[in-house]
Write a protein that holds these residues in place. Structure first.
Motif, PDB file in Angstrom:
ATOM      1  N   ALA A 169       0.843  -1.181   0.000  1.00 60.05           N
ATOM      2  CA  ALA A 169       0.000   0.000   0.000  1.00 60.05           C
ATOM      3  C   ALA A 169       0.882   1.235   0.000  1.00 60.05           C
ATOM      4  O   ALA A 169       2.002   1.209   0.496  1.00 60.05           O
ATOM      5  N   ASP A 178       1.144   5.137   1.251  1.00 62.32           N
ATOM      6  CA  ASP A 178       0.600   6.121   2.181  1.00 62.32           C
ATOM      7  C   ASP A 178       1.190   7.475   1.827  1.00 62.32           C
ATOM      8  O   ASP A 178       2.386   7.718   2.028  1.00 62.32           O
ATOM      9  N   GLY A 226       0.606   2.762   8.425  1.00 59.15           N
ATOM     10  CA  GLY A 226       1.468   1.685   7.964  1.00 59.15           C
ATOM     11  C   GLY A 226       1.894   0.756   9.084  1.00 59.15           C
ATOM     12  O   GLY A 226       1.984  -0.456   8.906  1.00 59.15           O
ATOM     13  N   ALA A 286       3.224  -1.339   3.904  1.00 56.54           N
ATOM     14  CA  ALA A 286       2.937  -0.014   3.355  1.00 56.54           C
ATOM     15  C   ALA A 286       4.220   0.748   3.069  1.00 56.54           C
ATOM     16  O   ALA A 286       5.157   0.711   3.867  1.00 56.54           O
ATOM     17  N   SER A 339       5.355   4.362   2.962  1.00 58.23           N
ATOM     18  CA  SER A 339       4.884   5.677   3.386  1.00 58.23           C
ATOM     19  C   SER A 339       5.878   6.752   2.968  1.00 58.23           C
ATOM     20  O   SER A 339       7.085   6.523   2.970  1.00 58.23           O
TER      21      SER A 339
END
Length: 579
Positions: A171, A173, A182, A192, A194
């Motif tokens: 993912a 962020d 995260g 994540a 980030s």
């Protein structure tokens, strides 16, 4: 008598034949082993150099954290080395390409001043970045998620402004703050990536990395994000202050580029649910209403389906292929990007256009290939490999790469037995290839930042993301987008051979020292002649080092150089500190 004599001669010939056959078998066995060792591949000086460097299987290095002792450099022999002095204490948190003073000389439009602006060669620091006084090794995971030693990130603004946050497969962020989102996704086996700019909160990204959460310094400004197309399953923005509706939707189009077909975009905070929250946000209703209208308009243009809006959270889903959004071009024209390589992003300007979906054979097929859930995704054949879209890599060569790095990592664990013990949380692979080092070392106790150099012969970062791993493009002739002391372990496979004659070796090594934590470890893997030069430079960098044989034996020209950065901190007021 004649019969007996003939029988004796037959036995003698038979014995001689057996001896010859056995001798030939032994000869060819030794010849095959010799060729396999690497010595028979043309490097006739490998053995001589190996003897000169006194390689051993046991590096005799202490990988434990102890915060004391100056260590020794007994493996350097009598060769002269250049000693690098400590930088002045004001450089404790120096981030060369996001330096605040330099940033303020660039335009503020579209956050350009927050983007990467690296110093020219004449302004580079050739000294060692000191740790702050009182620095200690971060807490082990998962304790580090909730507790960070104040001496490591001594900023009261972070303590006060972020205290109200719940401290918290791939993912993104955007505008991550201290990466609490995260941090808590890791509990659910979601990794994540980030990013946040270096801003008034001082060291948000450094704070996130101290917590053991992946993060880099970055911003959605005018330059494309350093990630490949179709990389992330989800992108997230929580009060990230990115003007999503501005500049003809260019920021949402960049999110569309890095989202996989079928991926999700999550937006929480302003302007979602502005009717109920405009007073709390202290913003006019008209402004918030117009902001949400633009977002909805651009999402429709991108053919994103809004799947949920509840409270302050709205979720859109990118369609799985071009066929699932018929008539978009007829309703509202949209520019299609002309670039032939959507992964060519390093210092490239963002464009007000959308990338084409990979072709599909049916309306329900996921463009680019459907991915398995994690952890099966880690070991499955990535769609980019299966489809042959990565030149020079077949399914067979991919599988061979996986097996090779499993073998290499087993050898690393014999050298450094702490690799399996949770001692190293934040790991970087400086030349990640297909991500097989990260896959082989994969553990819930650690994560790996897979870096694909911009000078690499092949762009493989898309494959790395398809394996459920994370990574970034970078040019190692420049500083990495992170704060000092943010990685516990750095793996450098063939980095210096790749960058031969492209930039100075000491620039790369000093950058490695900047981002490596005190008592952190480095594993170099390269040709022996390259490592001899590396060894000489790091001898003046307060690292304890040892050259180790290849796991296949001393005749292989490729060697391993292992190092441990010594513990030392700033606070020395002597005149030796350099500008």
């Amino acid at each position: 008598m004649a019969i007996k004599s003939s029988s004796g001669e037959g036995r003698t010939r038979s014995s001689l034949t057996i001896i010859i056959v056995v001798g030939l078998c032994c000869f060819f066995y030794v010849l095959g082993a010799w060729q396999r060792s690497g010595f028979g591949k043309g490097d006739s000086i490998a053995l001589q150099v190996t003897q000169q460097t006194e390689c051993t299987i046991s590096p005799n290095l202490n990988f434990e954290t102890h915060h004391g002792g100056s260590g020794s450099l007994s493996d350097l022999g009598g060769s002269e080395v250049k000693t690098f002095e400590a930088c002045r204490d004001r450089y404790t948190d120096y981030t060369p390409c996001q330096d605040q003073k330099r940033a303020m000389t660039f335009p503020r439009d579209n956050m350009i001043y927050r983007e990467r602006h690296c110093p020219p060669d004449k302004e580079k620091l050739y000294c060692l970045i000191p740790a702050p006084k009182g620095y200690v090794a971060p807490f082990p995971w998962p304790k580090s998620r909730d507790y960070v030693p104040y001496a490591n990130v001594p900023y009261k603004s972070l303590t006060v402004e972020k205290a109200v946050q719940n401290w918290v497969q791939t993912a993104l962020d955007t505008g991550c703050g201290v990466a609490s989102w995260g941090a808590y996704l890791l509990k659910r086996n979601v990794l994540a990536m980030s990013f946040a700019p270096r801003d008034s909160h001082e060291a948000q990204v450094q704070f996130a990395l101290e917590r053991g959460v992946p993060a880099v310094i970055g911003v959605l400004g005018s330059i494309k994000l350093p990630y490949p197309s179709r990389a992330f399953d989800m992108a997230h923005c929580s009060r990230c202050l990115i003007p999503w509706g501005a500049n003809d939707g260019i920021y949402m189009m960049e999110v569309d580029r890095v989202l996989r077909p079928g991926g999700y975009w999550v937006l929480s905070g302003p302007p979602i649910n502005w009717k109920s929250n405009h007073q709390a946000w202290q913003r006019p209703k008209e402004d918030l209403s117009e902001e949400q209208r633009k977002i909805e308009e651009i999402a429709k243009l991108l053919c994103w389906e809004k799947v949920s809006e509840k409270g302050e959270i709205a979720i859109w889903r990118k369609r799985i292929n071009a066929e699932s959004c018929p008539g978009r071009q007829d309703e509202t024209p949209i520019n299609v990007c002309k670039a032939t390589n959507p992964d060519d992003v390093w210092y490239k300007k963002m464009e007000s256009c959308v990338n084409q979906y990979p072709e599909v054979s049916s309306a329900d097929e996921v463009a680019g290939g459907e991915l398995k859930p994690f952890p099966q995704r880690l070991k499955a054949i990535p769609p980019r490999i299966a489809s042959g879209s990565v030149p020079d890599f077949s399914v067979k060569s991919y599988q061979e790469d996986v097996k090779l790095w499993q073998k290499h990592v087993r050898a690393y664990k014999k050298i450094n037995k702490l690799l399996d013990m949770g001692r190293y949380r934040n790991i970087m692979d400086m030349n990640a290839g297909l991500g097989s080092f990260a896959a082989a070392i994969e553990s819930p106790k650690l994560w790996v930042m897979n870096v694909v150099p911009t000078f690499a012969e092949m762009s493989t970062l898309g494959v790395i993301y398809e394996r459920g791993l994370i990574g970034i493009y970078h040019d190692w002739c420049e500083a990495f987008s992170t704060y000092p002391r943010t990685y516990d372990l750095i793996h450098a496979n063939g980095v210096f051979s790749l960058y031969r004659n492209k930039c100075k070796m000491e620039d790369i090594l000093l950058e490695m020292d900047r981002i490596l934590r005190p008592e952190g470890a480095v594993i170099f893997r390269d040709d022996v002649d390259v490592l001899i030069k590396v060894k000489k430079i790091v001898g003046g960098m307060r690292w304890n080092i040892k050259l180790v044989d290849h796991e296949d034996g001393p005749l292989v020209p490729e060697k391993i150089l292992v190092a441990v950065k010594q513990y030392w901190v700033g606070g020395n007021k002597s005149k030796k500190g350099k500008q």
